[in-house]
Scaffold this active site. Structure first.
Site, PDB file in Angstrom:
ATOM      1  N   TYR A  92       0.215  -1.103  26.417  1.00 58.29           N
ATOM      2  CA  TYR A  92       0.558  -1.026  27.515  1.00 58.29           C
ATOM      3  C   TYR A  92       2.236  -0.653  27.802  1.00 58.29           C
ATOM      4  O   TYR A  92       2.654  -1.875  27.308  1.00 58.29           O
ATOM      5  CB  TYR A  92      -0.218  -1.757  28.952  1.00 58.29           C
ATOM      6  N   SER A 225     -17.017   0.593  38.609  1.00 61.75           N
ATOM      7  CA  SER A 225     -15.663  -0.672  38.242  1.00 61.75           C
ATOM      8  C   SER A 225     -14.609  -1.609  39.444  1.00 61.75           C
ATOM      9  O   SER A 225     -15.654  -1.372  40.393  1.00 61.75           O
ATOM     10  CB  SER A 225     -14.380   0.316  37.828  1.00 61.75           C
ATOM     11  N   TYR A 321      -5.590   7.289  37.273  1.00 61.73           N
ATOM     12  CA  TYR A 321      -5.017   5.463  37.744  1.00 61.73           C
ATOM     13  C   TYR A 321      -5.894   4.339  36.506  1.00 61.73           C
ATOM     14  O   TYR A 321      -5.292   3.815  36.408  1.00 61.73           O
ATOM     15  CB  TYR A 321      -5.289   4.374  39.266  1.00 61.73           C
ATOM     16  N   GLY A 322      -6.535   5.620  35.711  1.00 59.08           N
ATOM     17  CA  GLY A 322      -7.034   4.904  34.624  1.00 59.08           C
ATOM     18  C   GLY A 322      -7.801   5.715  33.840  1.00 59.08           C
ATOM     19  O   GLY A 322      -7.602   6.738  33.664  1.00 59.08           O
ATOM     20  N   MET A 324     -10.533   4.463  30.561  1.00 54.44           N
ATOM     21  CA  MET A 324     -11.013   3.605  30.376  1.00 54.44           C
ATOM     22  C   MET A 324     -12.326   4.544  28.434  1.00 54.44           C
ATOM     23  O   MET A 324     -11.913   3.813  27.986  1.00 54.44           O
ATOM     24  CB  MET A 324     -12.134   3.961  30.998  1.00 54.44           C
TER      25      MET A 324
HETATM   26  N1  LIG Z   1      -3.096   2.112  38.578  1.00 55.20           N
HETATM   27  C1  LIG Z   1      -2.897   1.200  38.623  1.00 55.20           C
HETATM   28  O1  LIG Z   1      -2.437   0.704  39.684  1.00 55.20           O
HETATM   29  C2  LIG Z   1      -4.581   0.223  38.364  1.00 55.20           C
HETATM   30  C3  LIG Z   1      -4.675  -0.233  38.943  1.00 55.20           C
HETATM   31  C4  LIG Z   1      -5.871  -1.556  39.572  1.00 55.20           C
HETATM   32  C5  LIG Z   1      -6.680  -1.264  38.368  1.00 55.20           C
HETATM   33  N2  LIG Z   1      -6.295   0.373  37.162  1.00 55.20           N
HETATM   34  C6  LIG Z   1      -7.044   0.558  36.229  1.00 55.20           C
HETATM   35  O2  LIG Z   1      -8.615   0.964  36.557  1.00 55.20           O
HETATM   36  C7  LIG Z   1      -9.883   1.199  35.838  1.00 55.20           C
HETATM   37  C8  LIG Z   1     -10.508  -0.013  36.262  1.00 55.20           C
HETATM   38  O3  LIG Z   1     -10.111  -1.336  36.729  1.00 55.20           O
HETATM   39  P1  LIG Z   1     -11.054  -2.517  36.512  1.00 55.20           P
HETATM   40  O4  LIG Z   1     -10.546  -3.497  36.732  1.00 55.20           O
HETATM   41  O5  LIG Z   1     -11.761  -1.916  38.288  1.00 55.20           O
HETATM   42  O6  LIG Z   1     -11.940  -2.618  35.967  1.00 55.20           O
HETATM   43  P2  LIG Z   1     -13.912  -2.705  35.231  1.00 55.20           P
HETATM   44  O7  LIG Z   1     -14.138  -3.637  36.543  1.00 55.20           O
HETATM   45  O8  LIG Z   1     -13.731  -3.852  34.046  1.00 55.20           O
HETATM   46  O9  LIG Z   1     -14.483  -1.327  35.072  1.00 55.20           O
HETATM   47  C9  LIG Z   1     -14.457  -0.819  33.939  1.00 55.20           C
HETATM   48  C10 LIG Z   1     -15.181   0.699  33.935  1.00 55.20           C
HETATM   49  O10 LIG Z   1     -14.847   0.953  33.138  1.00 55.20           O
HETATM   50  C11 LIG Z   1     -15.879   1.734  32.131  1.00 55.20           C
HETATM   51  N3  LIG Z   1     -15.699   2.579  31.906  1.00 55.20           N
HETATM   52  C12 LIG Z   1     -15.224   1.262  30.460  1.00 55.20           C
HETATM   53  N4  LIG Z   1     -15.143   2.798  29.235  1.00 55.20           N
HETATM   54  C13 LIG Z   1     -15.981   3.410  29.400  1.00 55.20           C
HETATM   55  C14 LIG Z   1     -16.223   4.698  28.145  1.00 55.20           C
HETATM   56  N5  LIG Z   1     -15.638   4.599  27.230  1.00 55.20           N
HETATM   57  N6  LIG Z   1     -16.204   6.185  29.259  1.00 55.20           N
HETATM   58  C15 LIG Z   1     -16.308   5.897  30.670  1.00 55.20           C
HETATM   59  N7  LIG Z   1     -16.541   4.572  31.149  1.00 55.20           N
HETATM   60  C16 LIG Z   1     -15.909   3.154  31.498  1.00 55.20           C
HETATM   61  C17 LIG Z   1     -17.244   1.117  32.675  1.00 55.20           C
HETATM   62  O11 LIG Z   1     -18.117   1.787  33.180  1.00 55.20           O
HETATM   63  P3  LIG Z   1     -19.382   1.058  32.265  1.00 55.20           P
HETATM   64  O12 LIG Z   1     -20.105  -0.299  32.719  1.00 55.20           O
HETATM   65  O13 LIG Z   1     -20.264   1.939  31.986  1.00 55.20           O
HETATM   66  O14 LIG Z   1     -18.990   0.610  31.013  1.00 55.20           O
HETATM   67  C18 LIG Z   1     -16.370  -0.121  34.238  1.00 55.20           C
HETATM   68  O15 LIG Z   1     -16.489   1.456  35.370  1.00 55.20           O
HETATM   69  C19 LIG Z   1      -8.623   0.665  34.044  1.00 55.20           C
HETATM   70  O16 LIG Z   1      -8.513   1.671  33.512  1.00 55.20           O
HETATM   71  C20 LIG Z   1      -7.727   0.046  35.036  1.00 55.20           C
HETATM   72  O17 LIG Z   1      -6.507  -0.231  33.831  1.00 55.20           O
HETATM   73  C21 LIG Z   1      -5.202   0.578  37.666  1.00 55.20           C
END
Ligand SMILES: NC(=O)c1ccc[n+]([C@@H]2O[C@H](COP(=O)([O-])OP(=O)(O)OC[C@H]3O[C@@H](n4cnc5c(N)ncnc54)[C@H](OP(=O)(O)O)[C@@H]3O)[C@@H](O)[C@H]2O)c1
Ligand SMILES: NC(=O)c1ccc[n+]([C@@H]2O[C@H](COP(=O)([O-])OP(=O)(O)OC[C@H]3O[C@@H](n4cnc5c(N)ncnc54)[C@H](OP(=O)(O)O)[C@@H]3O)[C@@H](O)[C@H]2O)c1
Lengths: 420, 420
Positions: A92, A225, A321-322, A324
């Site tokens: 990161y 997520s 924005y991500g 995963m």
């Molecule tokens: N850019 C920004 O400012 C910002 C801000 C906030 C969050 N984010 C990003 O947004 C994303 C979600 O964050 P969150 O806190 O909402 O996460 P979270 O609640 O921990 O959820 C993670 C999500 O990722 C999915 N996932 C994990 N591994 C995967 C894969 N290999 N293929 C497809 N889906 C997968 C999970 O699906 P399953 O349930 O099927 O495992 C779940 O829906 C992250 O990448 C985070 O870094 C970015």
């Protein structure tokens, strides 16, 4: 596995949503103290690595009274977000500043300051006094002492953190008063702990890129997520219809998930796999033909996301924005050249950096006003009675590689001050 | 292979740049005619396929006098662009309208109208009277007859085409007067033939996305394409520095290419392969550190293009206008989220559709004023004396799959009216 489950399950939602606050004593002098604990604890890493390998627990000397313009806080609850996992892994761009957290039994005074720009006193020699990094990018904390010249913050107030990588996976921190934002306790502890990253991200994703009005359709992946669930709710509040994509899971779990997202306001939920069947594409095109989706929110990337592009109308925006899936996103040139697709990213940290404090506060206030349902979560308490060794082991066990609960829920950490 | 080379080589630049015009006779009546040829010829395809498979030559009856608001033109020169190749292959979104080009010896009148919106009369029965498609998206033509109510156009004027897929690979066409734009003969025949697609594309690429000032750097791939060479020249005129990437070729050819692009104004030219060596990246970063490139122009896509992303500064734009590698473009999420990279497409046709005629004319006038060097090219004449069979065979042989000369140059077609 069962012990992991047990240790997470034993700390239920009931615990998580406790919002009672100890009244505290209102103090202005920097030297005054409030039922001061004799030590604090932080989860730390020394080298980058997997979460369940690199993390350990570290007891450190009680904070000195805050200097001018600074405050001491007790962190009440801090989430484990995917970006925190990436920070520990070293993939990161933002990284906490190194800190020296003196153990309670070592000599000398500790000029402790939090990560993120302020100077950090480095202490030579002494076993266990080396530099560590404290992860944790958000959380809710309670002010325990206020330094000279600080206005607008009192002991007992709840605050969230206004700068990146403050290191919230700890029981206490000392921070600059201008680096925290006061929040209303009515928000609730869990909501407040997850206030500054995911909900404003969801809000910005829906308003910064494509003007959306009632009846419009959007597409999102990673719909279960935390961010995805917030997007669903905000969209539903505004009459915006959502096409939600998730990974396929065992049938019963799948049905439960579809039902859960539907209850939050999801218009339709599909798995990526289902899209392999072209009839689903045709069905969706039919559904959306009066207002073809012009926004695709992506936190997954990889081939499944490329597959979603054909659901979009002319001149759409793909906002990432991500990632995963940890895979890059392949864009067909035709979609960009002939169908006007614009692909861009969104980063909440960059948004904060580009906006004045007033605008940030307004954003958080708007989030609180939306009264969003908390995403499914579990609280993991790092208990006062555990030794650092036991605390470290249990945390590594509970968080695994992904930092989620065995049921796939978001984990919130409650790090208690250790009994020393 | 050698005969192909010969047939292309025998038609040198000298031929290509002949600008003498037959004065013609100024005629207003739609029924009047100018030394009228008894037939015309077009290169056509019936089914999509590779250029050297799908193309044939087709002699058709002389145009009837133009009706109200229409003009007849003799096409002087029309380029073979990559998008034309894609049109014939069937992988381009715009496709010429089907036409029925009556053979000179068949009965009935021909209500010929050009592709692109106007109704086309379909003729039943008769061998060789089926529907065909005439490719060719640009070219320069000379007005040979003017219909009633047409103002601002006279016999002998040169025009270029203002709507997509007019079918310029032919000796003559009838078009709506509003679908052509008069051009100054001073521009020269070759420049005029390639006026409406590549030069305005180069100009738009440099001005529609990132504000550029003297001393700024940009990156482009496919730098030796016609568009790339125009970008180099326009950039150089404005003091914008270019980092140009090309495919590697045999050493001598490589040196000659680097020299040629340098003479046009290229600041530096590298091969994609050279970038595998990280020291080149470091060198470029060093060169550009005071003004890191914020614009990457891409007509190649594929992995080489992803490799170029690391040369870009914060908040850069990747503008794709082609995909010569026929591979998709993989974007790392980090570049979009953390480094603010925006990836979008540009399509000249969409630009024309979105802008008023006045703006289009202003753009073409600006292009002429820039006095850009013509890209390297060869003229291939489809000779009057050849039968359709011979003409088709020679064209297929000369154009190959790619539609470029054996030396890799742009081919311009000069289709002569056949002797019947
Ligand atoms: N850019 C920004 O400012 C910002 C801000 C906030 C969050 N984010 C990003 O947004 C994303 C979600 O964050 P969150 O806190 O909402 O996460 P979270 O609640 O921990 O959820 C993670 C999500 O990722 C999915 N996932 C994990 N591994 C995967 C894969 N290999 N293929 C497809 N889906 C997968 C999970 O699906 P399953 O349930 O099927 O495992 C779940 O829906 C992250 O990448 C985070 O870094 C970015
Ligand atoms: N979007 C628009 O509005 C618009 C307008 C004009 C042009 N275009 C596009 O721009 C591109 C260039 O057009 P042009 O008329 O300038 O073309 P051109 O003069 O015919 O040049 C073609 C270029 O493509 C390169 N190339 C061919 N195959 C390649 C491959 N597999 N990998 C990497 N490079 C390859 C050639 O490099 P070598 O010399 O190494 O073979 C050459 O530089 C085309 O894709 C065209 O469709 C788009």
């Amino acid at each position: 596995m069962s012990s992991r489950t047990a240790s997470l399950r034993s700390l239920s939602r009931a615990t998580a949503t406790t919002t009672a606050t100890s009244p505290g004593i209102r103090l202005f002098s920097a030297t005054a103290r409030r039922a001061a604990p004799s030590a604090h604890r932080a989860l730390v890493f020394r080298e980058h690595g997997a979460l369940n390998d690199a993390l350990s627990a570290h007891t450190f000397r009680a904070l000195s009274p805050p200097g001018p313009g600074r405050v001491n806080v007790r962190v009440r609850l801090a989430p484990v977000n995917p970006s925190d996992v990436n920070v520990v892994e070293g993939v990161y761009p933002n990284k906490p500043s190194p800190e020296t957290l003196l153990p309670p039994d070592s000599g000398g005074t500790q000029d402790f300051s939090v990560a993120g720009g302020e100077p950090v006193q480095s202490v030579d020699g002494g076993e266990g006094t080396g530099e560590v990094y404290v992860p944790g990018n958000e959380g809710v904390a309670e002010v325990t002492a206020v330094g000279e010249g600080v206005s607008g913050l009192e002991v007992g107030d709840w605050v969230v953190f206004a700068k990146t990588q403050p290191g919230t996976w700890a029981s206490a921190r000392q921070v600059g008063a201008r680096d925290v934002i006061r929040v209303d306790k009515d928000a609730g502890e869990v909501t407040a702990a997850m206030l500054s990253v995911n909900p404003p991200t969801a809000l910005c994703l829906l308003r910064e890129f494509v003007p959306l009005k009632e009846g419009d359709w959007i597409v999102q992946n990673g719909a279960n997520s935390a961010v995805g669930q917030l997007v669903i709710q905000i969209a539903a509040q505004r009459g915006i219809r959502t096409l939600n994509f998730v990974r396929s899971r065992e049938e019963q779990a799948n049905n439960a998930l579809v039902k859960h997202l539907g209850a939050l306001g999801a218009t339709h939920t599909f798995t990526y796999d289902a899209l392999a069947d072209r009839t689903l594409t045709a069905h969706i095109k039919q559904l959306t033909h009066t207002a073809p989706p012009r926004l695709l929110l992506n936190c997954v990337s990889g081939p499944q996301t490329t597959g979603l592009l054909r659901l979009l109308g002319q001149d759409a925006q793909l906002v990432s924005y991500g990632a995963m899936s940890k895979q890059p996103l392949a864009l067909p040139a035709g979609a960009q050249i002939f169908r006007g697709l614009v692909a861009r990213g969104f980063w909440m940290s960059a948004w904060y950096a580009a906006h004045a404090r007033k605008e940030r506060e307004a954003l958080l206030e708007e989030v609180v006003r939306l009264k969003l349902e908390e995403p499914r979560h579990t609280v993991f308490t790092v208990q006062a009675g555990w030794s650092d060794e036991e605390a470290g082991r249990r945390v590594r066990e509970a968080l695994g590689v992904q930092g989620r609960s065995p049921g796939g829920e978001k984990v919130l950490l409650r790090v208690e001050d250790p009994v020393v």
